[in-house]
Design a protein around this motif. Structure first.
Motif, PDB file in Angstrom:
ATOM      1  N   THR A  24       4.819 -14.982  44.472  1.00 23.97           N
ATOM      2  CA  THR A  24       4.942 -13.940  45.178  1.00 23.97           C
ATOM      3  C   THR A  24       5.751 -14.112  46.522  1.00 23.97           C
ATOM      4  OG1 THR A  24       3.046 -12.720  44.176  1.00 23.97           O
ATOM      5  CG2 THR A  24       3.904 -11.867  46.358  1.00 23.97           C
ATOM      6  N   LEU A  74       7.690 -16.732  46.767  1.00 28.50           N
ATOM      7  CA  LEU A  74       9.296 -16.987  46.182  1.00 28.50           C
ATOM      8  C   LEU A  74       9.963 -15.554  46.121  1.00 28.50           C
ATOM      9  CD1 LEU A  74       9.399 -19.904  45.590  1.00 28.50           C
ATOM     10  CD2 LEU A  74       9.484 -19.377  43.430  1.00 28.50           C
ATOM     11  N   ARG A  75       9.391 -14.794  45.725  1.00 30.09           N
ATOM     12  CA  ARG A  75       9.814 -13.280  45.501  1.00 30.09           C
ATOM     13  C   ARG A  75      10.481 -12.816  46.927  1.00 30.09           C
ATOM     14  NH1 ARG A  75      11.436  -8.262  42.629  1.00 30.09           N
ATOM     15  NH2 ARG A  75      12.112  -7.943  44.797  1.00 30.09           N
ATOM     16  N   THR A 128      10.854 -14.261  49.688  1.00 29.42           N
ATOM     17  CA  THR A 128      12.039 -15.057  50.324  1.00 29.42           C
ATOM     18  C   THR A 128      13.259 -14.597  49.399  1.00 29.42           C
ATOM     19  OG1 THR A 128      10.598 -16.918  50.617  1.00 29.42           O
ATOM     20  CG2 THR A 128      12.871 -17.388  50.748  1.00 29.42           C
ATOM     21  N   LEU A 129      13.376 -14.714  48.309  1.00 32.08           N
ATOM     22  CA  LEU A 129      14.579 -14.391  47.630  1.00 32.08           C
ATOM     23  C   LEU A 129      14.921 -13.215  47.662  1.00 32.08           C
ATOM     24  CD1 LEU A 129      13.987 -16.156  44.046  1.00 32.08           C
ATOM     25  CD2 LEU A 129      15.895 -16.717  45.527  1.00 32.08           C
ATOM     26  N   SER A 130      14.197 -12.081  47.628  1.00 34.30           N
ATOM     27  CA  SER A 130      14.547 -10.732  47.993  1.00 34.30           C
ATOM     28  C   SER A 130      15.021 -10.477  49.429  1.00 34.30           C
ATOM     29  CB  SER A 130      13.285  -9.848  48.095  1.00 34.30           C
ATOM     30  OG  SER A 130      13.324  -8.670  48.159  1.00 34.30           O
ATOM     31  N   LEU A 148      16.858 -12.833  50.976  1.00 36.11           N
ATOM     32  CA  LEU A 148      18.071 -13.410  50.873  1.00 36.11           C
ATOM     33  C   LEU A 148      18.926 -12.529  50.419  1.00 36.11           C
ATOM     34  CD1 LEU A 148      17.079 -16.992  50.012  1.00 36.11           C
ATOM     35  CD2 LEU A 148      18.189 -16.341  52.238  1.00 36.11           C
ATOM     36  N   VAL A 149      18.721 -12.049  49.105  1.00 30.61           N
ATOM     37  CA  VAL A 149      19.422 -11.242  48.317  1.00 30.61           C
ATOM     38  C   VAL A 149      19.962  -9.940  49.168  1.00 30.61           C
ATOM     39  CG1 VAL A 149      19.880  -9.594  46.351  1.00 30.61           C
ATOM     40  CG2 VAL A 149      18.851 -11.883  46.076  1.00 30.61           C
ATOM     41  N   ILE A 174      22.678 -16.628  51.459  1.00 30.27           N
ATOM     42  CA  ILE A 174      21.888 -17.357  50.396  1.00 30.27           C
ATOM     43  C   ILE A 174      22.367 -18.677  50.594  1.00 30.27           C
ATOM     44  CG2 ILE A 174      21.219 -17.571  47.938  1.00 30.27           C
ATOM     45  CD1 ILE A 174      22.064 -14.493  47.814  1.00 30.27           C
TER      46      ILE A 174
END
Lengths: 138, 138
Positions: free
Chosen positions: A108, A110-111, A113-115, A117-118, A131
């Motif tokens: 969660t 990770l998600r 953070t990635l979200s 960034l995206v 990114i």
DNA sequence: TTAATCCTTCCAGTCACTGGAAGGTCAAGC
DNA sequence: GCTTGACCTTCCAGTGACTGGAAGGATTAA
């Protein structure tokens, strides 16, 4: 003398298709001693009792629930033991749940953070990208 | 002739401690060609340029975000390519997010099932246990 | 007789490291 | 000069849980 194969015994392919566990995997379980060595026919084929199908289904269900093999082994022992206590089974399942919770928490994070960034990346043809910036300068 | 080691070059232990990537892992990355082969000193020691530390930090951050090595490799290429498009980076990150979402979904399902089983188990000294019942009769 | 489908064993690959053995190198201290 | 300890080197093996494939024997049907 005539050594007839008892009609109730099954080949590995039969227990495989009835249990949903691939034959290859059953041999692997035998190798790591999760399953006992079965009888052999005169031609060397493995022969299993009907009850083996139940055993394999038990294992499959436990694996599908994410229990590692070591836990499955313990669960099988508990299942075999009429003097078991349900508390022991419950403890095992709770520990497994805690591991899943930890994994869920990690993913969660990770998600998130990635979200973010995206979301911040325009995604167009230009090379500038938050990114890559994050990876470079974090 | 005197072949002096340039003061700016670092040993594997130095890039390891400055990047946070263990020396063992750096050698592994070299083996799988994620990192290029470095210079060697006369004694056979690996010698790295300062910039290697940034490279390793980039890799570490990407790995910490859960990108598989193959993605990290692509991300490094994109980072090296001035003609890249941010869209390519974004696509990669989104695909990775989708994989994480799938995993999250799977684990959440698992957690629900386990939770309901654990809730239904009295957890006492008696042997009767809905968790084992589920494994046996699912 | 041939082909298809079983079965057998054994080896290797997956993923991303990590541990350990056996040995060479280097700097500091006695 | 010698030892000690902290580096560094290579190579091999193990992790978890299978999975793929090779090479070959067995059985069944056409």
């Amino acid at each position: 003398m005539s050594d007839p194969i008892q009609p109730s015994l099954l080949t590995i392919g039969e227990v495989a298709s009835e249990s949903g566990v691939p034959a290859k995997t059953i041999r692997y379980y035998e190798q790591i001693s999760l399953m006992p060595e079965p009888q052999r026919a005169a031609n060397g084929y493995r022969l299993y009792a009907r009850a083996t199908v139940e055993r394999l289904r038990f294992i499959k269900r436990a694996r599908d629930l994410g229990f590692p093999i070591s836990d499955v082994s313990e669960l099988l022992s508990l299942d075999d033991n009429p003097n078991r206590s349900a508390g022991d089974v419950r403890k095992l399942a709770q520990a497994h749940m805690a591991a899943i919770d930890a994994k869920l928490h990690e993913l969660t994070q990770l998600r998130h953070t990635l979200s973010s960034l995206v979301d911040r990346c325009h995604g167009g043809d230009r090379p500038d990208c938050p990114i890559l910036d994050d990876l470079t300068h974090h």
